[in-house]
Design an enzyme around this catalytic site. Structure first.
Site, PDB file in Angstrom:
ATOM      1  N   LYS A  72     -14.262  -5.453  15.734  1.00  0.00           N
ATOM      2  CA  LYS A  72     -14.104  -4.156  16.408  1.00  0.00           C
ATOM      3  C   LYS A  72     -14.667  -2.968  15.616  1.00  0.00           C
ATOM      4  O   LYS A  72     -15.036  -1.962  16.196  1.00  0.00           O
ATOM      5  CB  LYS A  72     -12.616  -3.882  16.681  1.00  0.00           C
ATOM      6  CG  LYS A  72     -12.039  -4.685  17.839  1.00  0.00           C
ATOM      7  CD  LYS A  72     -10.604  -4.238  18.092  1.00  0.00           C
ATOM      8  CE  LYS A  72      -9.995  -4.941  19.265  1.00  0.00           C
ATOM      9  NZ  LYS A  72      -8.680  -4.403  19.624  1.00  0.00           N
ATOM     10  N   ASP A 108      -8.005   0.433  24.440  1.00  0.00           N
ATOM     11  CA  ASP A 108      -6.640  -0.006  24.094  1.00  0.00           C
ATOM     12  C   ASP A 108      -5.626   1.117  24.305  1.00  0.00           C
ATOM     13  O   ASP A 108      -4.550   0.911  24.870  1.00  0.00           O
ATOM     14  CB  ASP A 108      -6.569  -0.458  22.630  1.00  0.00           C
ATOM     15  CG  ASP A 108      -7.043  -1.895  22.460  1.00  0.00           C
ATOM     16  OD1 ASP A 108      -7.030  -2.656  23.451  1.00  0.00           O
ATOM     17  OD2 ASP A 108      -7.432  -2.259  21.325  1.00  0.00           O
TER      18      ASP A 108
HETATM   19  N1  LIG Z   1      -0.711  -5.611  24.339  1.00  0.00           N
HETATM   20  C1  LIG Z   1      -1.957  -5.428  23.971  1.00  0.00           C
HETATM   21  O1  LIG Z   1      -2.855  -5.184  24.766  1.00  0.00           O
HETATM   22  C2  LIG Z   1      -2.285  -5.491  22.500  1.00  0.00           C
HETATM   23  C3  LIG Z   1      -3.491  -4.938  22.023  1.00  0.00           C
HETATM   24  C4  LIG Z   1      -3.738  -4.995  20.648  1.00  0.00           C
HETATM   25  C5  LIG Z   1      -2.813  -5.618  19.798  1.00  0.00           C
HETATM   26  N2  LIG Z   1      -1.673  -6.133  20.320  1.00  0.00           N
HETATM   27  C6  LIG Z   1      -0.681  -6.775  19.451  1.00  0.00           C
HETATM   28  O2  LIG Z   1      -0.319  -5.826  18.450  1.00  0.00           O
HETATM   29  C7  LIG Z   1      -0.055  -6.509  17.221  1.00  0.00           C
HETATM   30  C8  LIG Z   1      -0.879  -5.896  16.087  1.00  0.00           C
HETATM   31  O3  LIG Z   1      -2.261  -6.063  16.379  1.00  0.00           O
HETATM   32  P1  LIG Z   1      -3.391  -5.435  15.424  1.00  0.00           P
HETATM   33  O4  LIG Z   1      -4.682  -5.696  16.096  1.00  0.00           O
HETATM   34  O5  LIG Z   1      -3.041  -4.062  15.011  1.00  0.00           O
HETATM   35  O6  LIG Z   1      -3.268  -6.391  14.152  1.00  0.00           O
HETATM   36  P2  LIG Z   1      -3.621  -6.071  12.613  1.00  0.00           P
HETATM   37  O7  LIG Z   1      -4.696  -5.031  12.542  1.00  0.00           O
HETATM   38  O8  LIG Z   1      -3.828  -7.392  11.969  1.00  0.00           O
HETATM   39  O9  LIG Z   1      -2.265  -5.413  12.026  1.00  0.00           O
HETATM   40  C9  LIG Z   1      -1.096  -6.184  11.882  1.00  0.00           C
HETATM   41  C10 LIG Z   1       0.075  -5.271  11.551  1.00  0.00           C
HETATM   42  O10 LIG Z   1       1.275  -6.055  11.511  1.00  0.00           O
HETATM   43  C11 LIG Z   1       1.943  -5.843  10.255  1.00  0.00           C
HETATM   44  N3  LIG Z   1       2.641  -7.049   9.863  1.00  0.00           N
HETATM   45  C12 LIG Z   1       2.200  -8.318   9.897  1.00  0.00           C
HETATM   46  N4  LIG Z   1       3.152  -9.170   9.455  1.00  0.00           N
HETATM   47  C13 LIG Z   1       4.229  -8.394   9.105  1.00  0.00           C
HETATM   48  C14 LIG Z   1       5.521  -8.677   8.597  1.00  0.00           C
HETATM   49  N5  LIG Z   1       5.911  -9.925   8.330  1.00  0.00           N
HETATM   50  N6  LIG Z   1       6.368  -7.642   8.378  1.00  0.00           N
HETATM   51  C15 LIG Z   1       6.006  -6.362   8.661  1.00  0.00           C
HETATM   52  N7  LIG Z   1       4.777  -6.038   9.156  1.00  0.00           N
HETATM   53  C16 LIG Z   1       3.909  -7.035   9.375  1.00  0.00           C
HETATM   54  C17 LIG Z   1       0.826  -5.497   9.295  1.00  0.00           C
HETATM   55  O11 LIG Z   1       1.383  -4.832   8.164  1.00  0.00           O
HETATM   56  P3  LIG Z   1       0.559  -4.710   6.779  1.00  0.00           P
HETATM   57  O12 LIG Z   1      -0.408  -3.597   6.965  1.00  0.00           O
HETATM   58  O13 LIG Z   1       1.601  -4.434   5.783  1.00  0.00           O
HETATM   59  O14 LIG Z   1      -0.123  -6.052   6.567  1.00  0.00           O
HETATM   60  C18 LIG Z   1      -0.040  -4.606  10.178  1.00  0.00           C
HETATM   61  O15 LIG Z   1       0.509  -3.305  10.273  1.00  0.00           O
HETATM   62  C19 LIG Z   1      -0.361  -7.992  17.481  1.00  0.00           C
HETATM   63  O16 LIG Z   1       0.843  -8.639  17.797  1.00  0.00           O
HETATM   64  C20 LIG Z   1      -1.256  -7.967  18.706  1.00  0.00           C
HETATM   65  O17 LIG Z   1      -1.133  -9.129  19.504  1.00  0.00           O
HETATM   66  C21 LIG Z   1      -1.394  -6.086  21.645  1.00  0.00           C
END
Ligand SMILES: NC(=O)c1ccc[n+]([C@@H]2O[C@H](COP(=O)([O-])OP(=O)(O)OC[C@H]3O[C@@H](n4cnc5c(N)ncnc54)[C@H](OP(=O)(O)O)[C@@H]3O)[C@@H](O)[C@H]2O)c1
Length: 288
Positions: A72, A108
């Site tokens: 992205k 998004d």
């Molecule tokens: N509904 C939708 O359309 C949509 C769209 C996009 C994303 N999402 C969902 O949103 C979520 C995040 O997506 P993303 O793209 O932002 O992913 P990402 O860039 O990989 O970010 C992941 C986030 O989760 C945190 N995290 C992971 N494991 C953790 C734990 N054990 N305890 C506390 N924090 C934790 C990370 O914290 P750190 O920075 O400390 O590692 C980071 O802030 C995913 O579940 C994804 O499926 C949904």
């Protein structure tokens, strides 16, 4: 069913690994229902090959693309134009190709805002938000909420430094209303009672770790609107606890569908069948 021909307009999804994406089902179902000669294809491509693949495909009959993890941000380098919101978010999830030129968008945030509006008739304007996370989803939601008039945004991430640098960057690019706070400690407890909307933009609670919850459930209170961007499972532990605590709740499926609906409009100039998109993702989503 209509078979693809040389005239068929193509749409592709770049990512790696692609796994079980719901987007092909969502878009192809609507193309078929509307009798449109379009085909949506998953294109798994590694980071090192992205430029070569992209430059080849835009010479073909592609109307556009979706982009997902991990491309992205890198894909920004290949755009001829970038929509202002995608520029602020510094990530592109949708590309429209016209006359061989690529324009990058990020839908998004629009998906999030539309999901709030359609399910709870809620808006972010004038509201205080607590956003858990510091990754791509947190950035998209924080940026659009600031742009759409949120009063205050608290950004709370496990790695505090990431939330701090994101807050500083977005304060400079949007409005100076974003503060980073740690996930543990008194700051979170202090700000919670003044919040209108809590958003889980972490991956905590996602399959297979469905017993996990990103925040102490005792901090939840009646009237708070709790949004979980996780959509697998549909009912996360956070949403279950929030419902028990008297909160209004919203899962992540709506955001997924509405970001897709916006991409569909950009590629085709046609209004999608949103109900069919919901039906397609419900059918294609992994079952618990
Ligand atoms: N509904 C939708 O359309 C949509 C769209 C996009 C994303 N999402 C969902 O949103 C979520 C995040 O997506 P993303 O793209 O932002 O992913 P990402 O860039 O990989 O970010 C992941 C986030 O989760 C945190 N995290 C992971 N494991 C953790 C734990 N054990 N305890 C506390 N924090 C934790 C990370 O914290 P750190 O920075 O400390 O590692 C980071 O802030 C995913 O579940 C994804 O499926 C949904």
């Amino acid at each position: 069913m209509r078979y693809p021909s040389v005239h068929t307009k193509l749409v592709g999804l770049f990512g790696h690994p692609l796994g079980h994406s719901l987007s092909p089902a969502m878009h192809n179902r609507v193309f078929t229902k509307l009798g449109m000669d379009y085909l949506y294809l998953p294109i798994q491509v590694e980071a090192n090959d992205l430029k070569t693949v992209f430059n080849g495909l835009i010479r073909m009959n592609f109307a556009g693309f979706n982009v997902t993890i991990p491309h992205k941000v890198r894909i920004l380098d290949f755009m001829d134009e970038i929509d202002p919101l995608a520029e602020i978010i510094v990530a592109v999830n949708t590309i429209r190709i016209t006359g061989g030129r690529a324009r990058g968008y990020n839908t998004d945030g629009i998906g999030f805002i539309t999901s709030l509006k359609t399910s709870h008739d809620a808006a972010v304007s004038g509201k205080t938000l607590l956003i858990l996370g510091g990754g791509g989803a947190a950035r998209a939601i924080t940026a659009i909420s600031a742009a759409q008039g949120a009063q205050r945004i608290y950004l709370c991430n496990r790695t505090l430094g990431k939330a701090q640098s994101m807050a500083a960057d977005l304060n400079a690019r949007t409005r100076d209303i974003i503060a980073a706070i740690p996930m543990d400690g008194p700051a979170l407890r202090d700000v919670m009672p003044g919040c209108d909307i809590l958003v889980n933009a972490t991956s905590v609670g996602m399959h297979p770790r469905t017993d996990a919850i990103p925040i102490d459930e005792n901090l939840l209170y009646p009237g708070l609107l709790v949004v979980d961007l996780v959509y697998n499972p549909r009912m996360t532990r956070l949403l279950t606890c929030a419902q028990k605590a008297g909160c209004r709740i919203l899962g992540g499926l709506g955001m997924l569908v509405y970001q897709g609906a916006e991409a569909f409009r950009l590629w085709t100039g046609t209004e999608p069948l949103v109900d069919e998109m919901f039906a397609a993702v419900e059918e294609a989503a992994p079952k618990p």
